[in-house]
Design an enzyme around this catalytic site. Structure first.
Site, PDB file in Angstrom:
ATOM      1  N   LYS A 228       0.904  -1.411  -0.069  1.00 26.66           N
ATOM      2  CA  LYS A 228       0.191   0.020  -0.038  1.00 26.66           C
ATOM      3  C   LYS A 228       0.641   1.375  -0.041  1.00 26.66           C
ATOM      4  O   LYS A 228       0.439   2.304  -0.588  1.00 26.66           O
ATOM      5  CB  LYS A 228      -0.795  -0.002   1.241  1.00 26.66           C
ATOM      6  CG  LYS A 228      -2.097  -0.909   0.994  1.00 26.66           C
ATOM      7  CD  LYS A 228      -3.255  -0.344   1.924  1.00 26.66           C
ATOM      8  CE  LYS A 228      -4.614  -1.258   1.630  1.00 26.66           C
ATOM      9  NZ  LYS A 228      -5.441  -0.944   2.814  1.00 26.66           N
TER      10      LYS A 228
ATOM     11  N   LYS B 250      -7.025 -10.388  -7.047  1.00 29.09           N
ATOM     12  CA  LYS B 250      -7.944 -10.802  -6.160  1.00 29.09           C
ATOM     13  C   LYS B 250      -9.231  -9.889  -6.688  1.00 29.09           C
ATOM     14  O   LYS B 250      -8.878  -8.564  -7.121  1.00 29.09           O
ATOM     15  CB  LYS B 250      -7.625 -10.830  -4.739  1.00 29.09           C
ATOM     16  CG  LYS B 250      -7.777  -9.500  -4.035  1.00 29.09           C
ATOM     17  CD  LYS B 250      -7.677  -9.690  -2.631  1.00 29.09           C
ATOM     18  CE  LYS B 250      -7.921  -8.442  -2.090  1.00 29.09           C
ATOM     19  NZ  LYS B 250      -8.095  -8.334  -0.600  1.00 29.09           N
TER      20      LYS B 250
ATOM     21  N   LYS C  38     -12.654  -3.936  -4.453  1.00 22.51           N
ATOM     22  CA  LYS C  38     -13.346  -2.634  -4.859  1.00 22.51           C
ATOM     23  C   LYS C  38     -12.329  -1.678  -5.468  1.00 22.51           C
ATOM     24  O   LYS C  38     -12.952  -0.723  -6.043  1.00 22.51           O
ATOM     25  CB  LYS C  38     -14.115  -2.158  -3.425  1.00 22.51           C
ATOM     26  CG  LYS C  38     -13.075  -1.928  -2.570  1.00 22.51           C
ATOM     27  CD  LYS C  38     -14.019  -1.992  -1.007  1.00 22.51           C
ATOM     28  CE  LYS C  38     -13.292  -2.034  -0.057  1.00 22.51           C
ATOM     29  NZ  LYS C  38     -13.936  -2.502   1.235  1.00 22.51           N
TER      30      LYS C  38
HETATM   31  P1  AMP Z   1     -11.447  -5.493   2.977  1.00 21.74           P
HETATM   32  O1  AMP Z   1     -12.279  -5.009   1.933  1.00 21.74           O
HETATM   33  O2  AMP Z   1      -9.956  -5.454   1.965  1.00 21.74           O
HETATM   34  O3  AMP Z   1     -11.355  -4.373   3.963  1.00 21.74           O
HETATM   35  O4  AMP Z   1     -11.759  -6.814   3.229  1.00 21.74           O
HETATM   36  C1  AMP Z   1     -12.716  -7.289   4.108  1.00 21.74           C
HETATM   37  C2  AMP Z   1     -12.695  -8.574   4.336  1.00 21.74           C
HETATM   38  O5  AMP Z   1     -13.026  -9.143   3.071  1.00 21.74           O
HETATM   39  C3  AMP Z   1     -11.141  -9.421   4.769  1.00 21.74           C
HETATM   40  O6  AMP Z   1     -11.663 -10.331   5.685  1.00 21.74           O
HETATM   41  C4  AMP Z   1     -11.039  -9.791   3.400  1.00 21.74           C
HETATM   42  O7  AMP Z   1     -10.011 -10.764   3.928  1.00 21.74           O
HETATM   43  C5  AMP Z   1     -11.948 -10.307   2.541  1.00 21.74           C
HETATM   44  N1  AMP Z   1     -11.834 -10.031   1.264  1.00 21.74           N
HETATM   45  C6  AMP Z   1     -11.847  -9.086   0.569  1.00 21.74           C
HETATM   46  N2  AMP Z   1     -11.507  -9.165  -0.630  1.00 21.74           N
HETATM   47  C7  AMP Z   1     -11.795 -10.386  -0.812  1.00 21.74           C
HETATM   48  C8  AMP Z   1     -11.559 -11.419  -2.074  1.00 21.74           C
HETATM   49  N3  AMP Z   1     -11.417 -11.188  -3.149  1.00 21.74           N
HETATM   50  N4  AMP Z   1     -11.658 -12.873  -2.003  1.00 21.74           N
HETATM   51  C9  AMP Z   1     -12.175 -13.220  -0.452  1.00 21.74           C
HETATM   52  N5  AMP Z   1     -12.054 -12.394   0.553  1.00 21.74           N
HETATM   53  C10 AMP Z   1     -11.851 -10.946   0.379  1.00 21.74           C
END
Ligand code: AMP
Ligand code: TRP
Length: 341
Positions: A121, A204, A207
């Site tokens: 990041k 992955k 958003k």
């Molecule tokens: P974030 O949106 O990065 O804050 O992620 C929130 C939660 O969603 C965390 O537990 C991440 O590990 C999970 N997460 C985000 N993107 C993915 C993805 N593409 N596949 C699986 N889990 C995800």
């Protein structure tokens, strides 16, 4: 120090950043599993919007407030029940940040510099990144340990942060000669710990991807969902007889995993059902399934967001319940550290 957490109440904590938009990756990799753990009833469950984490990178204030309520709506629409679970916004429970400070004094610079999410990041511009971004994982450790949480469901990408959480708990316990914080177990399991982009099976689903076609958003319409899966990258081969046949076919593997997670099956079961079929046949089945599962969630989110005051009321109540747990744990921590009351 042992990993014997038997003296602690079985308790699950997890959080998501309210930094805008929820994807199918968040749903399958996180929220759906949170709901499953809530329903299993074997643990107390606490779920959080981590707004203090979100501001480690710039957030427009109006957007942060909107995204926090939208994430709350996403949790609720997906089945988080504020009677069964404690649902909170991080900044409303001040003990998170207070314990976070103590952990800033426990964690070592060397540990923090090894965090791959920090390196990714901050990138080449680390001199210009916020100090909060660097300290992000100590606050995350505090989120978890201020509840003495024993289990944390997350996606694969959070594994290193949970190892750091365990290191911080162990060092605190060791330095102060106590057995106070549990050595928390990560729960990274199932077919959905890493849902990939629909355009590129090596990235992955996120958003922050510039292409909206790369992801399914929780608020997408049935038409959006159909269009995105129809255009999702695949290969010309039919579906194999077993999952081994999906090796080196990341896009195919991803669609099978999505189908499996949405239908609560294993990837093996899905492949067995569709063996020999082309993606031209598999994709419509996937669209039907996704629309059936995701459509009602999107509709309910939109409904809940019409009444922000009700969301705020639920969060205030969640914070009150949370503080019944966090205030005594923080006070005991202060006593251990030698802070005069
Ligand atoms: P974030 O949106 O990065 O804050 O992620 C929130 C939660 O969603 C965390 O537990 C991440 O590990 C999970 N997460 C985000 N993107 C993915 C993805 N593409 N596949 C699986 N889990 C995800
Ligand atoms: N770092 C997590 C993410 O980006 C969010 C998070 C903050 C979290 N605190 C947490 C997850 C505590 C689990 C437990 O996804």
């Amino acid at each position: 120090m042992t990993d014997d957490n038997s003296k602690f109440t079985p308790r699950v904590f997890s959080g998501i950043q309210p930094s805008g938009g929820l994807t199918l990756g968040n749903y399958l990799g996180a929220i759906k599993r949170f709901v499953d753990m809530q329903e299993a009833g074997s643990h107390e469950t606490i779920y959080c919007m981590v707004d203090l984490h979100a501001i480690t990178v710039w957030q427009d204030p109006a957007d942060l407030a909107k995204n926090t309520r939208e994430l709350a709506a996403g949790y609720l629409a997906s089945g988080i029940d504020p009677e069964k679970s404690i649902l909170i916004n991080q900044s409303q429970v001040p003990e998170h940040a207070q314990l976070g400070w103590i952990f800033n004094c426990v964690a070592r610079m060397g540990w923090m510099k090894r965090m791959t999410q920090w390196k990714d990041k901050a990138g080449k511009n680390s001199e210009n990144a916020s100090l909060g971004l660097f300290g992000y994982p100590t606050l995350m450790a505090a989120d978890i340990l201020v509840y003495h949480a024993t289990h944390v469901p997350v996606g694969e990408d959070q594994k290193q942060h949970l190892e750091l959480t365990r290191d911080i708990a162990a060092k605190f316990n060791h330095d102060y000669g106590v057995d106070f914080f549990p050595i928390t177990e990560p729960v990274i399991e199932g077919t959905a710990t890493r849902i990939m982009s629909l355009r590129d099976g090596s990235k992955k689903m996120s958003k922050s991807d510039p292409s909206d076609m790369s992801r399914i958003n929780l608020t997408d319409t049935a038409d959006d969902i159909a269009k995105k899966f129809r255009k999702a990258k695949t290969d010309p081969e039919p579906l194999p007889e077993t999952v081994d046949g999906l090796e080196n076919r990341p896009e195919a593997r991803n669609l099978v995993n999505i189908y499996a997670a949405l239908s609560d099956q294993s990837a093996d079961q899905v492949v067995a059902e569709f063996a020999g079929q082309q993606f031209g046949q598999f994709k419509p089945a996937l669209v039907d399934l996704a629309v059936a599962k995701m459509g009602p969630i999107g509709d309910e989110m939109n409904r809940l967001m019409q009444d922000p005051a009700e969301i705020d009321r639920l969060l205030a109540r969640g914070a009150e319940r949370a503080r019944e747990i966090t205030a005594p744990i923080l006070q005991q921590t202060y006593d251990i550290v030698g802070m005069v009351r």
